[in-house]
Design an enzyme around this catalytic site. Structure first.
Site, mmCIF file in Angstrom:
data_model
loop_
_atom_site.group_PDB
_atom_site.id
_atom_site.type_symbol
_atom_site.label_atom_id
_atom_site.label_comp_id
_atom_site.label_asym_id
_atom_site.label_seq_id
_atom_site.Cartn_x
_atom_site.Cartn_y
_atom_site.Cartn_z
ATOM 1 N N LYS A 1 -3.522 16.462 -15.221
ATOM 2 C CA LYS A 1 -2.667 15.763 -16.188
ATOM 3 C C LYS A 1 -2.256 14.419 -15.613
ATOM 4 C CE LYS A 1 1.535 16.752 -18.943
ATOM 5 N NZ LYS A 1 2.630 17.737 -19.145
ATOM 6 N N SER B 1 3.042 19.308 -23.951
ATOM 7 C CA SER B 1 2.534 17.972 -23.716
ATOM 8 C C SER B 1 1.234 17.930 -22.920
ATOM 9 C CB SER B 1 3.585 17.164 -22.961
ATOM 10 O OG SER B 1 3.831 17.769 -21.692
ATOM 11 N N SER C 1 5.107 23.163 -21.888
ATOM 12 C CA SER C 1 3.950 22.269 -21.970
ATOM 13 C C SER C 1 2.684 22.719 -21.266
ATOM 14 C CB SER C 1 4.327 20.892 -21.459
ATOM 15 O OG SER C 1 5.004 20.206 -22.464
HETATM 16 N N1 GLN Z 1 7.920 20.271 -26.096
HETATM 17 C C1 GLN Z 1 9.018 20.220 -25.179
HETATM 18 C C2 GLN Z 1 9.598 18.830 -25.167
HETATM 19 O O1 GLN Z 1 9.202 18.069 -25.967
HETATM 20 C C3 GLN Z 1 8.553 20.632 -23.802
HETATM 21 C C4 GLN Z 1 7.759 19.597 -23.135
HETATM 22 C C5 GLN Z 1 7.330 19.981 -21.765
HETATM 23 O O2 GLN Z 1 7.305 21.161 -21.402
HETATM 24 N N2 GLN Z 1 6.994 18.995 -20.976
HETATM 25 O O3 GLN Z 1 10.419 18.498 -24.408
#
Ligand code: GLN
Length: 486
Positions: free
Chosen positions: A79, A154, A178
């Site tokens: 990532k 994400s 994410s």
């Molecule tokens: N979808 C969640 C957010 O928008 C979690 C994102 C994540 O785990 N990085 O914060």
């Protein structure tokens, strides 16, 4: 042989026996990336020259008899939130569009030290804020099972790249889901380790008390292999914990007789997609048949998790993102009339809408007069949520739930409604608030062919138990053998 479709364990066996070469394997993946990633957009940066050089090095070592272990010669993605020396690291943001870090994150260093080859940096929601990978400055990633749909987020670039066989594995990060939610949307395995298990050094911070890196792979065994390499105490990250790291491969016994599995009733409420509910209930029945002792449990504060998270995460983000000011590194606007203007204009142009929304939310929640009402209160509720898990783990060894309440949604479907988007993580967020390990693995497909995931949560530092149960389930099902149409 179809090299891109190999798992880590299959490829490493062939590499070790010199039946395939790291260079051929890496080339096969680079070719496939070139062929189909234009459509998927799962990589922000493809490291063709770098990865071929690294594969040649791995090949020389293997030929000369130096075999470094199961990741030696394995091509993987990472990532774009993990900094990598001399390689552009963007975090999905315009503000870091041209940022070239002078050092490696610990995760990257451990992977490359173990002989892995990094083929590229995976697309992601800007600063890991999102559940769909639509918030990337570099454009959305598409779900390989249905190009009209999101891959989750994400870490959607990582999950897509693994599902579409563009790399054998990837590393994502999970602040509120994410790793697990995109793994579930793409039909692959996503493991979020216990907070503190994997070093955050060089992992660009979103919400420091929640962020944790972990593997996205095709199988549970591959997740165990990756965790063996990336886990462990790191003196450069003061929140990494000095707990012994067991050999996770030894946990994959295929035997779960007597393991106590708790199913929280709060995770089967109205609003959950009926096909998901059915698939997860079928999975629970199989766990029961395999000898798991299934019982219903209660996690009474579950309903407060999303609101608690959306105070804590933006608060920490607003503080972490203060460093992007156009002075130290990254993007800077030109022509500003004063220093203040330079700050304002750089941040206004450099950050996307969702990131700005979080910075404003967090700044508000932390401001004088509101701190007690929001941030402090959220911290107290976080303690209650953590306590729910502690109580539950007095009675059970592993908790089993759906990963997401809904299947992958259409690109654009929720972009205008942040609150709807925030609810996507309703089943993954509590685990982060509790600091627990969690894994999502495939447990079926919807009638329209979209992947469904089931989640296992464990006690802190007991990744072994969730790997064990997930692996046993996986060995008795064939979901992992299905490939996306692309
Ligand atoms: N979808 C969640 C957010 O928008 C979690 C994102 C994540 O785990 N990085 O914060």
């Amino acid at each position: 042989m179809d090299l891109p479709y190999l798992t880590i364990s299959e490829a490493s066996e062939l590499l070790r026996k010199k039946e395939i070469s790291p260079v051929d394997l890496t080339k096969a993946l680079l070719d496939r990336i070139e062929e189909i990633d234009g459509e998927l957009n799962s990589f922000i940066t493809v490291l063709r020259d770098h990865s071929l050089k690294s594969a040649e090095e791995a090949e020389k070592q293997i030929i000369s008899g130096t075999y470094k272990g199961p990741l030696h010669g394995i091509p993987m993605g990472i990532k774009d939130i993990f900094v990598m020396r001399n390689v552009k690291t963007t975090c999905g943001s315009k503000i870091l569009e041209n940022f070239i870090p002078p050092y490696d994150s610990t995760v990257v260093r451990k992977l490359t030290d173990s002989g892995a080859t990094i083929v590229g940096k995976n697309n992601m929601d800007e600063f890991a804020m999102g559940s769909s990978t639509e918030n990337s400055y570099f454009g959305p990633t598409r779900n390989p099972w249905d190009l009209e749909r999101v891959p989750g987020g994400s870490s959607g670039g990582s999950a897509t790249a693994v599902a579409a066989s563009l790399c054998l594995a990837s590393v994502g990060t999970d602040t509120g889901g994410s790793i697990r939610q995109p793994a579930s949307f793409c039909g692959v395995v996503g493991l979020k380790p216990t907070y503190g298990r994997v070093s955050r050094f060089g992992m660009i911070a979103f919400a420091s008390s929640l962020d944790q890196g972990g593997p996205i792979t095709k199988t549970v065994e591959d997740a165990a292999t990756m965790l063996n390499v990336i886990a462990g105490n790191d003196p450069r990250d003061s929140t990494s914990v000095d707990e012994p790291v067991p050999n996770y491969m030894k946990c994959l016994t295929d035997e779960i007789k007597g393991v106590r599995i708790g199913v929280p009733k709060e995770y089967f409420v109205k609003g959950i997609d009926s096909e998901i509910e059915k698939a997860v209930k079928t999975a629970i029945a199989l766990i029961n048949d395999l000898g798991g002792v299934v019982e219903e449990i209660s996690l009474p504060h579950t309903e407060y998790a999303v609101s608690t998270y959306y105070i804590i995460a933006p608060s920490e983000a607003s503080s972490n993102l203060a460093r992007y000011d156009g002075v130290k590194y990254g993007f800077r606007v030109h022509g500003a009339k004063s220093l203040m203007d330079m700050y304002f204009n750089t941040r206004a142009e450099g950050f996307g809408d969702e990131v700005k929304r979080r910075i404003m939310l967090g700044t508000y929640a932390l401001s004088a007069g509101y701190y007690d009402a929001y941030y402090l209160k959220a911290q107290r509720v976080r303690t209650l949520i953590k306590k729910d898990f502690e109580d539950a783990f007095e009675k059970v060894d592993v908790i089993m739930t759906p990963t997401s309440p809904e299947p992958p949604f259409k690109i654009g479907e929720k972009s205008d409604d942040p609150l709807k988007m925030y609810l996507s993580d309703i089943f993954t967020i509590p685990c982060n608030l509790g600091g627990l390990p969690g894994i999502s693995i495939p447990c079926g497909f919807s009638s329209s062919g979209l992947p469904i995931g089931v989640q296992f949560l464990g006690k802190p530092f007991d990744e072994g138990s969730i790997l064990r149960v997930a692996h046993a389930y996986e060995q008795h099902t064939n979901w992992r053998k299905k490939r996306p149409p692309i």
